[in-house]
Scaffold this motif. Structure first.
Motif, PDB file in Angstrom:
ATOM      1  N   ARG A 245      -0.491 -11.475  -6.259  1.00 29.95           N
ATOM      2  CA  ARG A 245      -0.905 -12.241  -7.431  1.00 29.95           C
ATOM      3  C   ARG A 245       0.120 -13.349  -7.666  1.00 29.95           C
ATOM      4  NH1 ARG A 245      -1.074 -10.618 -13.293  1.00 29.95           N
ATOM      5  NH2 ARG A 245      -2.575 -12.077 -14.167  1.00 29.95           N
TER       6      ARG A 245
ATOM      7  N   ASP B  89       0.817  -1.223   0.000  1.00 30.26           N
ATOM      8  CA  ASP B  89       0.000   0.000   0.000  1.00 30.26           C
ATOM      9  C   ASP B  89       0.846   1.266   0.000  1.00 30.26           C
ATOM     10  OD1 ASP B  89       0.939  -0.633   2.484  1.00 30.26           O
ATOM     11  OD2 ASP B  89      -0.792   0.143   3.560  1.00 30.26           O
TER      12      ASP B  89
ATOM     13  N   GLU C 259      -5.244 -14.462  -6.573  1.00 30.53           N
ATOM     14  CA  GLU C 259      -5.254 -12.991  -6.547  1.00 30.53           C
ATOM     15  C   GLU C 259      -5.896 -12.546  -5.250  1.00 30.53           C
ATOM     16  OE1 GLU C 259      -6.609 -10.923 -10.018  1.00 30.53           O
ATOM     17  OE2 GLU C 259      -5.864 -12.518 -11.302  1.00 30.53           O
TER      18      GLU C 259
ATOM     19  N   GLU D  53      -3.180  -3.111  -0.981  1.00 32.61           N
ATOM     20  CA  GLU D  53      -2.213  -4.201  -1.121  1.00 32.61           C
ATOM     21  C   GLU D  53      -2.790  -5.278  -2.032  1.00 32.61           C
ATOM     22  OE1 GLU D  53      -0.192  -4.062   3.299  1.00 32.61           O
ATOM     23  OE2 GLU D  53      -1.938  -5.285   2.963  1.00 32.61           O
ATOM     24  N   SER D  54      -1.937  -5.857  -2.812  1.00 31.82           N
ATOM     25  CA  SER D  54      -2.408  -6.951  -3.669  1.00 31.82           C
ATOM     26  C   SER D  54      -1.319  -8.009  -3.847  1.00 31.82           C
ATOM     27  CB  SER D  54      -2.862  -6.408  -5.028  1.00 31.82           C
ATOM     28  OG  SER D  54      -1.753  -6.009  -5.777  1.00 31.82           O
TER      29      SER D  54
ATOM     30  N   ASP E 215      -6.701  -9.027  -3.149  1.00 32.50           N
ATOM     31  CA  ASP E 215      -6.695  -7.558  -3.111  1.00 32.50           C
ATOM     32  C   ASP E 215      -7.289  -7.107  -1.793  1.00 32.50           C
ATOM     33  OD1 ASP E 215      -5.680  -6.704  -5.715  1.00 32.50           O
ATOM     34  OD2 ASP E 215      -7.408  -7.783  -6.492  1.00 32.50           O
ATOM     35  N   ARG E 216      -6.569  -6.231  -1.126  1.00 30.96           N
ATOM     36  CA  ARG E 216      -7.088  -5.706   0.139  1.00 30.96           C
ATOM     37  C   ARG E 216      -7.515  -4.265  -0.051  1.00 30.96           C
ATOM     38  NH1 ARG E 216      -3.382  -6.662   5.099  1.00 30.96           N
ATOM     39  NH2 ARG E 216      -5.257  -5.913   6.124  1.00 30.96           N
TER      40      ARG E 216
END
Lengths: 140, 86
Positions: free
Chosen positions: A136, A66, A126, A133-134, A128-129
């Motif tokens: 993959r 992030d 995957e 944040e992500s 995603d927050r």
């Protein structure tokens, strides 16, 4: 090793191109080999039978934080395959230590690595927050 | 293929990675492979010998498949750790 790749490495060894140039060229070759060529216009001919799918060569892990930090790891699947085989011949003391941490390497002995690699072909994770944040994970 | 170069960059300023010529180590790797092969032929067969040989062979296989491994990490302060075996 493909001829193009060998040529690039030779040019790098001879100092004709910089490491940066070599990296860019290698990325280009890899993207072409991975089938990233521009899409062809639609044809009206009946669809050809599906060609056998390519075996994945790399496991990709992309993590974007992030605060702008990111991690990009690409692991050759052949390395994973070899690593699994090597882990089965670890000294028993090392295996016992890992077992204490909850990692049982004995499970790997009976595992069919080819089956695992085949299963990885379809793998895509995957996450995603909300904070941006992500993560993959996929094979290509 | 055993990697020929290791592109490496641990800098926050320069974006150009340094190319380490790993191919200079190829003769050593070949010698190691030769020694492992000869020991396999010469030493009497035993459990320890078998495990040792398997580990040496596994180590060589790992080295062989290192080509293509890429690790690229950027911190929020724009520090970079970059490694790529080619």
């Amino acid at each position: 090793m493909s001829e193009e790749r060998l040529q690039i490495l030779n040019m790098l060894a001879e100092g004709k191109i910089t490491a940066d140039d070599a990296e860019r060229l290698l990325n280009k070759i890899e993207s072409l080999q991975a089938g990233d060529s521009p899409p062809e216009p639609e044809k009206t001919l009946p669809e050809a039978p599906e060609s056998p799918r390519r075996r994945p060569k790399f496991l990709h892990v992309h993590i974007d934080g992030d605060k702008g930090e990111h991690v990009n790891v690409r692991v050759p699947l052949a390395l994973i395959r070899t690593g699994i085989k090597l882990s089965t011949v670890l000294p028993s003391e090392a295996s016992e230590k890992l077992n204490e941490k909850g990692i049982n390497l004995a499970d790997l002995k009976g595992m069919d690595t080819e089956e695992l690699i085949e299963a990885l072909r379809e793998l895509t994770i995957e996450v995603d927050r909300d904070e941006g944040e992500s993560v993959r994970i996929y094979c290509e | 293929m055993i990697p020929a170069f290791l592109l490496i960059n641990f800098s926050s300023r320069s974006r150009i990675p340094l190319a380490l010529p790993l191919f200079l180590l190829w003769p050593l790797v070949a010698l190691f492979a030769l020694i492992v092969g000869l020991l396999w032929l010469v030493l009497p067969e035993s459990g320890a010998r078998f495990r040792g040989f398997q580990m040496a062979r596994g180590g060589l296989a790992l080295l062989w498949h290192l080509s293509g491994l890429t690790i690229d990490v950027h911190s929020e302060e724009d520090h970079r750790v970059y490694m790529r075996f080619i």
